[in-house]
Design a protein around this motif. Structure first.
Motif, PDB file in Angstrom:
ATOM      1  N   GLU A  46       0.807  -1.225   0.000  1.00 12.72           N
ATOM      2  CA  GLU A  46       0.000   0.000   0.000  1.00 12.72           C
ATOM      3  C   GLU A  46       0.838   1.272   0.000  1.00 12.72           C
ATOM      4  O   GLU A  46       0.427   2.278  -0.540  1.00 12.72           O
ATOM      5  N   ILE A  47       2.020   1.215   0.599  1.00 12.31           N
ATOM      6  CA  ILE A  47       2.698   2.495   0.828  1.00 12.31           C
ATOM      7  C   ILE A  47       3.744   2.740  -0.268  1.00 12.31           C
ATOM      8  O   ILE A  47       4.415   1.816  -0.719  1.00 12.31           O
ATOM      9  N   GLY A  48       3.833   3.975  -0.709  1.00 12.91           N
ATOM     10  CA  GLY A  48       4.664   4.316  -1.865  1.00 12.91           C
ATOM     11  C   GLY A  48       6.057   4.760  -1.488  1.00 12.91           C
ATOM     12  O   GLY A  48       6.418   5.929  -1.678  1.00 12.91           O
ATOM     13  N   GLU A  49       6.835   3.830  -0.936  1.00 11.11           N
ATOM     14  CA  GLU A  49       8.224   4.222  -0.665  1.00 11.11           C
ATOM     15  C   GLU A  49       9.160   3.052  -0.930  1.00 11.11           C
ATOM     16  O   GLU A  49       8.836   1.896  -0.639  1.00 11.11           O
ATOM     17  N   PRO A  50      10.335   3.341  -1.514  1.00  8.65           N
ATOM     18  CA  PRO A  50      11.302   2.268  -1.775  1.00  8.65           C
ATOM     19  C   PRO A  50      11.642   1.536  -0.480  1.00  8.65           C
ATOM     20  O   PRO A  50      11.806   2.160   0.566  1.00  8.65           O
ATOM     21  N   ASP A  51      11.741   0.209  -0.572  1.00 10.60           N
ATOM     22  CA  ASP A  51      12.056  -0.605   0.603  1.00 10.60           C
ATOM     23  C   ASP A  51      13.562  -0.815   0.726  1.00 10.60           C
ATOM     24  O   ASP A  51      14.000  -1.796   1.317  1.00 10.60           O
ATOM     25  N   PHE A  52      14.351   0.065   0.136  1.00  8.99           N
ATOM     26  CA  PHE A  52      15.815  -0.062   0.179  1.00  8.99           C
ATOM     27  C   PHE A  52      16.367   0.895   1.221  1.00  8.99           C
ATOM     28  O   PHE A  52      15.727   1.890   1.564  1.00  8.99           O
ATOM     29  N   ALA A  53      17.574   0.596   1.697  1.00  3.72           N
ATOM     30  CA  ALA A  53      18.220   1.496   2.656  1.00  3.72           C
ATOM     31  C   ALA A  53      18.735   2.722   1.912  1.00  3.72           C
ATOM     32  O   ALA A  53      19.117   2.636   0.743  1.00  3.72           O
ATOM     33  N   THR A  54      18.731   3.858   2.589  1.00  9.44           N
ATOM     34  CA  THR A  54      19.395   5.045   2.040  1.00  9.44           C
ATOM     35  C   THR A  54      20.873   4.708   1.833  1.00  9.44           C
ATOM     36  O   THR A  54      21.485   4.073   2.711  1.00  9.44           O
ATOM     37  N   PRO A  55      21.474   5.099   0.682  1.00  3.06           N
ATOM     38  CA  PRO A  55      22.887   4.759   0.454  1.00  3.06           C
ATOM     39  C   PRO A  55      23.779   5.174   1.630  1.00  3.06           C
ATOM     40  O   PRO A  55      23.596   6.240   2.220  1.00  3.06           O
ATOM     41  N   LYS A 245      12.242   9.426  -3.493  1.00  2.00           N
ATOM     42  CA  LYS A 245      12.070   8.190  -4.252  1.00  2.00           C
ATOM     43  C   LYS A 245      13.405   7.746  -4.851  1.00  2.00           C
ATOM     44  O   LYS A 245      13.788   6.575  -4.737  1.00  2.00           O
ATOM     45  N   THR A 246      14.121   8.663  -5.484  1.00  2.00           N
ATOM     46  CA  THR A 246      15.346   8.307  -6.200  1.00  2.00           C
ATOM     47  C   THR A 246      16.392   7.694  -5.282  1.00  2.00           C
ATOM     48  O   THR A 246      17.097   6.757  -5.674  1.00  2.00           O
ATOM     49  N   TYR A 247      16.514   8.224  -4.072  1.00  2.00           N
ATOM     50  CA  TYR A 247      17.588   7.768  -3.183  1.00  2.00           C
ATOM     51  C   TYR A 247      17.057   7.021  -1.957  1.00  2.00           C
ATOM     52  O   TYR A 247      17.778   6.892  -0.957  1.00  2.00           O
ATOM     53  N   SER A 379       9.857  -7.313  -1.325  1.00  4.37           N
ATOM     54  CA  SER A 379      10.760  -8.333  -1.878  1.00  4.37           C
ATOM     55  C   SER A 379      10.026  -9.216  -2.885  1.00  4.37           C
ATOM     56  O   SER A 379       8.794  -9.346  -2.845  1.00  4.37           O
ATOM     57  N   ARG A 380      10.801  -9.860  -3.781  1.00  2.00           N
ATOM     58  CA  ARG A 380      10.163 -10.747  -4.760  1.00  2.00           C
ATOM     59  C   ARG A 380       9.409 -11.871  -4.063  1.00  2.00           C
ATOM     60  O   ARG A 380       8.341 -12.275  -4.513  1.00  2.00           O
TER      61      ARG A 380
END
Ligand code: PLP
Length: 399
Positions: A46-55, A245-247, A379-380
């Motif tokens: 539901e939520i629109g944010e990348p699930d990755f860590a900030t670099p 979003k980008t980072y 995640s996949r």
């Protein structure tokens, strides 16, 4: 009546709040979290944010800036270092010559939507905006007392607007046109020829343009195009981008925009009246993001591309569900009309009965009502499990 009862009845929130909308994603997230607290296993789409860590180098730059004492008020328009780095980025990615004096920094991209609309619109003005679209557009238009004029984005055009329908909606009262590509919630992208046609139409009016380009770095095919690079557009366009979003920096709250000369002081005045400034250590981390290595960004985009195929193929394998291949951002916007379920009911029951949190397309406007929005920022393994759960739900349930 006692005086204290009188006080209570007088103590109401402002009536003007009736004009202010909200973002359903946060409401659904709250319900999903509540279910999780009760032990339900919920997959979050539901939520629109990348699930990755900030670099890491961005986090290091922030920590270093804090240690160096960049922890006080700073210029409301933004630190010169970030305005310069953002001007370079906006110029190089759009083929424009944007000067740092026209770049402002805010606590995320969102304030530019709200303040950009308030800075341009008066009661009675008309604002053309995408339907479906990011809900804050309509909310801020209504708050300004302006009239929302939805521009439909349909399945059959891969969610790009129809230029003829844009033309029909432009009137002498159009004060602002809001565009968003790559697009939330559909993942649609507006191509250069449609942007050029739109620019020609808008050039005949006195309207401002707010081009929401927060997903500009997340386009999977073709080159990103901005309406600001069409002749005569830059001087009337707020070009909105940011770090969220980008980072993978949604929680840092830092966005930037190229703003036409006449709107620089008005928008800064809104900052002075509200947030004062973006924390300087956050801005210095932003400089590190814009100027540093982009390996993490490229890895994130490659992963999003793989997930996009997985989710879209999975959705299209479900009976009654059809899903266009999104060309940008990290959202899929399947049409679920063929399932027999009303999309609002389906979103609710998928959360409550199958533990899959999605958003109903109606949260983004009337034209999206037959759709769900799935964010594939997960995640996949979770995405595959979500498709499996939706398939089981559809096989076992009736509207
Ligand atoms: N514009 C669009 C289209 C979005 O999807 C979002 C966030 O979801 C924003 C703006 C707001 O971005 P930020 O988190 O930087 O305020």
């Amino acid at each position: 009546m006692t005086s204290s009862a009188l006080d209570v009845s007088a103590r109401r929130a402002s009536a003007s709040l009736e004009r202010l909308g909200t973002e359903t994603a946060f409401t659904v997230l709250a319900r999903a979290n509540e279910l999780e607290r009760r032990g339900v296993d919920v997959i979050h789409l539901e939520i629109g944010e990348p699930d990755f860590a900030t670099p890491q180098h961005v986090c290091d730059a922030a920590a270093e800036a804090i240690r160096a004492g960049h922890t006080h008020y700073c210029a409301s328009a933004g630190l010169p270092e970030l305005r310069e780095a953002a001007a370079e980025r906006l110029s190089s990615t759009r083929g424009l010559a944007i000067t740092p004096a026209n770049v402002l920094v805010a606590t995320g991209a969102k304030p530019f939507l709200f303040f950009g609309i308030l800075a341009t619109c008066d009661p009675g003005d008309e604002v053309v905006y995408p339907d479906p679209g990011f809900p804050i557009y309509e909310s801020a238009i209504r708050w300004a007392g302006a009239t929302p004029v939805p521009l439909p984005l349909r399945d059959e055009r891969d969610f790009a607007f129809d230029v003829g329908e844009l033309e029909e909606r432009l009137t002498p009262r159009t004060k602002l046109v809001i565009l968003n590509s790559p697009h939330n919630p559909t993942g649609g992208v507006v191509g250069r020829s449609d942007l050029e046609a739109a620019a020609e139409l808008i050039a005949r009016t006195s309207a401002w343009v707010l081009s929401d380009e927060v997903y500009s770095a997340m386009q999977y095919d073709g080159d990103f195009a901005s309406i600001a690079s069409c002749p005569g557009m830059l001087e009337r366009t707020i070009v909105l981008d940011g770090l969220s979003k980008t980072y993978a920096m949604t929680g840092w709250r830092c966005g930037f925009a190229a703003v036409p000369d006449a709107l620089v002081d008005p928008i800064v005045r809104f900052f002075v009246n509200s947030t004062s400034c973006v924390p300087p250590f956050v801005q210095l981390a932003g400089v590190a993001a814009l100027r540093g290595p982009d390996d993490d960004v490229r890895a994130m985009l490659a992963e999003f591309a793989a997930r996009r195929s997985l989710v879209v193929d999975g959705l299209n394998s479900l009976p009654g569900v059809t899903c266009r291949m999104p060309r940008g951002a990290f959202y899929a916007f399947p049409n679920v009309a063929g399932t027999g379920f009303d999309a609002d009911e389906l979103a609710l029951r998928l959360l409550e009965e199958a533990g899959v949190a999605t958003l109903a397309g109606s949260a983004f406007g009337a034209v999206g009502r037959d759709h769900l929005r799935l964010s594939y920022a997960n995640s996949r393994a979770k995405l595959s499990e979500a498709i499996h759960r939706i398939a089981s739900f559809l096989a076992a349930s009736r509207p």
